[in-house]
Design an enzyme around this catalytic site. Sequence first.
Site, PDB file in Angstrom:
ATOM      1  CE  LYS A 142     103.523  -9.589  -9.035  1.00  0.00           C
ATOM      2  NZ  LYS A 142     102.142  -8.478  -8.705  1.00  0.00           N
TER       3      LYS A 142
HETATM    4  N1  GLU Z   1     102.674  -5.542 -10.222  1.00  0.00           N
HETATM    5  C1  GLU Z   1     101.431  -4.607 -10.171  1.00  0.00           C
HETATM    6  C2  GLU Z   1     100.639  -5.314  -9.154  1.00  0.00           C
HETATM    7  O1  GLU Z   1     100.980  -6.113  -8.187  1.00  0.00           O
HETATM    8  C3  GLU Z   1     100.702  -4.396 -11.506  1.00  0.00           C
HETATM    9  C4  GLU Z   1     100.358  -5.335 -12.526  1.00  0.00           C
HETATM   10  C5  GLU Z   1      99.614  -4.994 -13.688  1.00  0.00           C
HETATM   11  O2  GLU Z   1      99.802  -3.751 -13.881  1.00  0.00           O
HETATM   12  O3  GLU Z   1      99.520  -5.961 -14.440  1.00  0.00           O
HETATM   13  O4  GLU Z   1      99.375  -5.032  -9.138  1.00  0.00           O
END
Ligand code: GLU
Length: 425
Positions: A115
């Site tokens: 993240k």
């Molecule tokens: N931000 C989204 C999540 O928390 C998507 C992450 C992604 O598609 O890599 O799942």
Amino acid sequence: MPQAQSPAVVNPLDNPFESMMYRFDEASKCIELNEAIYNLLKNPVKQIIVSLPISLDDGSIKTFEGYRIIHSNVLGPSKGGIRYDINVSLDEVKALAAWMTWKCAIVDIPYGGAKGGIKCNPKNMSANEIERLTRAYTLAMMDIFGPNKDIPAPDMGTGPREMAWLMDEYAKAHGSTEYAVVTGKPILLGGCLGRVEATGRGVMIATLAALDQLKMNSYNTTIAIQGFGNVGSHAAHLLMERGGKIVAISDISGAYYNPQGIDIPAAMQYVKNNHGSLDNFAQAEKITAEALFSLPVDVLIPAATENVITKHNANKIQAKLIVEGANGPTSASADKIIHEKGILVVPDILANAGGVIVSYFEWIQNKVGYSWTLERIKRRSDRMLKDAFAMVYKTAQQKKVSMRIAAYILAIEKVAKTYQYRGKF
Ligand code: GLU
């Protein structure tokens, strides 16, 4: 002298990272996880903090702090969104990165978890300033990102626009376009049909699957949705299309309640015309943001941010089902209360996995240079979510634990086994 703590960290179990660790510990105990693997999974593989000076439109220079946490890369390249928000902190990003590891493992896609985040308030910044910030962040992460290393995507405060800038900055540095370095891009730039609504769609699928277990269906089921951004609004719309009655929605401006049901396409249009806010939305009675959680509804969908359900309001929840569209909306301190009340909770790492599933499809299409139809994307992502739901539900029944702990158990077991196959250290 100890400093006064912000309310978010008064109870350690209301801190997102501690909340995540608490569940991780509980699940690890259930499966008697090997201590070495436990210690390995407890700590992120890599933690990067960068300082990002950019010039603002008024000519001044402001420095922002950016993060990228790679929690695990044992199942494959790490995957996870980038969040732009004023409350972004290292602990939050660490928790979100770990949740990505568990999320990808449960829905069976070949990714580890990561993240990123920048502590900023995008609402108070111009498009030019956000572009400069996104490009500075990409440049700082140039050695981290890569289509087979670490693949970012949108999260709170970011969307296709930012992903396009990121892809472009990466392409400039490498002298070639590499679509698969980031997902959630605009369709014209190698984006995937259905990606924008994918998380909301997954929330809808998870809700229907859970209602089925409760011997209910979506017709006239009353639903309250906290958060009317990308996840909440699409989940609301898709559930309404399936007969659900969305009686309450909310955003930063407050909560809006109409027991007769809210016309969701009209609310979405209202937000579009009203600078992205539900403020003064007249089709429903305005209630406090907190009151939404205790409404007499069948289903409660928190679809905004962490720690909105805590031990302070868990007791007042009347819903029979909670589907976590957001990451970490329930603090660990509320789990027990909710469990004792007999409320079924579809945990975040399962309920909101629709986004990363379609990101995975985008990445596959970018790698082979071929686009799938929307029909194929929906069919395959729905199937994957339903299968994951069934697995988690069955494990919860067999082990007599909540769906949340069952989800952690399945994810941890998979990651631990992968370590064993990959061999010695
Ligand atoms: N931000 C989204 C999540 O928390 C998507 C992450 C992604 O598609 O890599 O799942």
